[in-house]
Design a protein around this motif. Sequence first.
Motif, short mmCIF file in Angstrom:
data_model
loop_
_atom_site.label_atom_id
_atom_site.label_comp_id
_atom_site.label_asym_id
_atom_site.label_seq_id
_atom_site.Cartn_x
_atom_site.Cartn_y
_atom_site.Cartn_z
N ALA B 160 32.72 -29.86 41.96
CA ALA B 160 32.82 -28.93 40.82
C ALA B 160 32.19 -29.54 39.57
O ALA B 160 31.55 -28.84 38.78
N VAL B 161 32.37 -30.84 39.39
CA VAL B 161 31.82 -31.48 38.18
C VAL B 161 30.29 -31.56 38.28
O VAL B 161 29.59 -31.33 37.29
N ALA B 164 29.01 -28.22 37.48
CA ALA B 164 29.17 -27.93 36.05
C ALA B 164 28.11 -28.66 35.22
O ALA B 164 27.56 -28.12 34.26
N ARG B 167 24.89 -26.86 35.65
CA ARG B 167 24.91 -25.59 34.94
C ARG B 167 24.76 -25.79 33.43
O ARG B 167 24.00 -25.08 32.77
N VAL B 168 25.48 -26.76 32.88
CA VAL B 168 25.38 -27.01 31.44
C VAL B 168 23.95 -27.40 31.08
O VAL B 168 23.39 -26.94 30.09
#
Lengths: 201, 201
Positions: B160-161, B164, B167-168
């Motif tokens: 998940a990290v 993320a 995505r960021v």
Amino acid sequence: MDADLDLLARRRLETTSQIHRAALDLFEAQGLRETTVQQIAQRAGISSRTFFRYFPVKEGAAFPVQGRLLASLGAVALDADASDLGAVLSAFADALDSAIQDAGDPDRHEHRRIAQLLAREPELETYVGAQDAEISAAVRARIGEARPDVDGLDAQVVGAVVAALWRVTWDRWGAEALAERAGEPVDVFRDARAAFSRTLG
Amino acid sequence: MDADLDLLARRRLETTSQIHRAALDLFEAQGLRETTVQQIAQRAGISSRTFFRYFPVKEGAAFPVQGRLLASLGAVALDADASDLGAVLSAFADALDSAIQDAGDPDRHEHRRIAQLLAREPELETYVGAQDAEISAAVRARIGEARPDVDGLDAQVVGAVVAALWRVTWDRWGAEALAERAGEPVDVFRDARAAFSRTLG
């Protein structure tokens, strides 16, 4: 006056819940694609117009907690005491903790149905992805509003981590629910939160 | 033999790139919804059948890097020296760093077009959400394979990290590109990575 407000809030919650159950019933019985907003509204005893005051699209009716969650993230207290980013993140994680506890017992059975639906309807997964983006944006907006001193990139990262934490919690809870061994959602959340600290601490 | 493999890989990359440019041209000219796989295939000089060997759906053709990214995440070396979760996460972040550098200069102009398209076609955002889930699953699978000793929840959180972080990086790069002030994607990535450490360190 307060009593009136309470009544309104209670009615709103009841209607949300009626729409949600109608949507779940129909999605389960005939599939997401075949189900229209009109059908959901009819089963819930409201007009399509009223439906859209509660949910922007039919998929939204499968996840009634999202609205409340966004509201609670948007109201998180972030005083200047939250001096490092870890403390800012913690404030949002605490809000998630409360939101999950509030969703509480009566919804547990519903959560299991949602998990089953998600496993069967890949299109809903896509919708869940859009929810992550909403959560992330809500966190970012709240930081921008309450703590304009926080760097924009940092705010964006906190938003992404909060969304990831929420997602991991529900993915995991969903998998457990499908395997008929789901415990308290809030316990799953706390485990996930601890794992985030281990990964990034 | 190696030369043949190289040739194959090069051809595959060229075809990917042709499909991608054809898809961008058509999405820009007539919109996502109006564009069919057949139209993209025709413009790229291939059959629809060949298209589907490269991308599962038309939206995928807008993001040609995804396949390479998943492959590189799936091949990350994770020896037992990566003793804590932070080190496991770092290995994947390094892989992202390389993947972004490889995407490199020739694609920069394309990235800007993709950012513009994303701003115009909200449906693509939803597709990006599904990509996050793919990235997360690829990381999780790789950890399960190379490091079965790592707890399942921890693996999920690392996934998940990583998603993320990716995505960021692209959200931010996209915003900068739209404002005509985008620098090197890899610099944006490194800034984002540092912000993750600040938030969670």
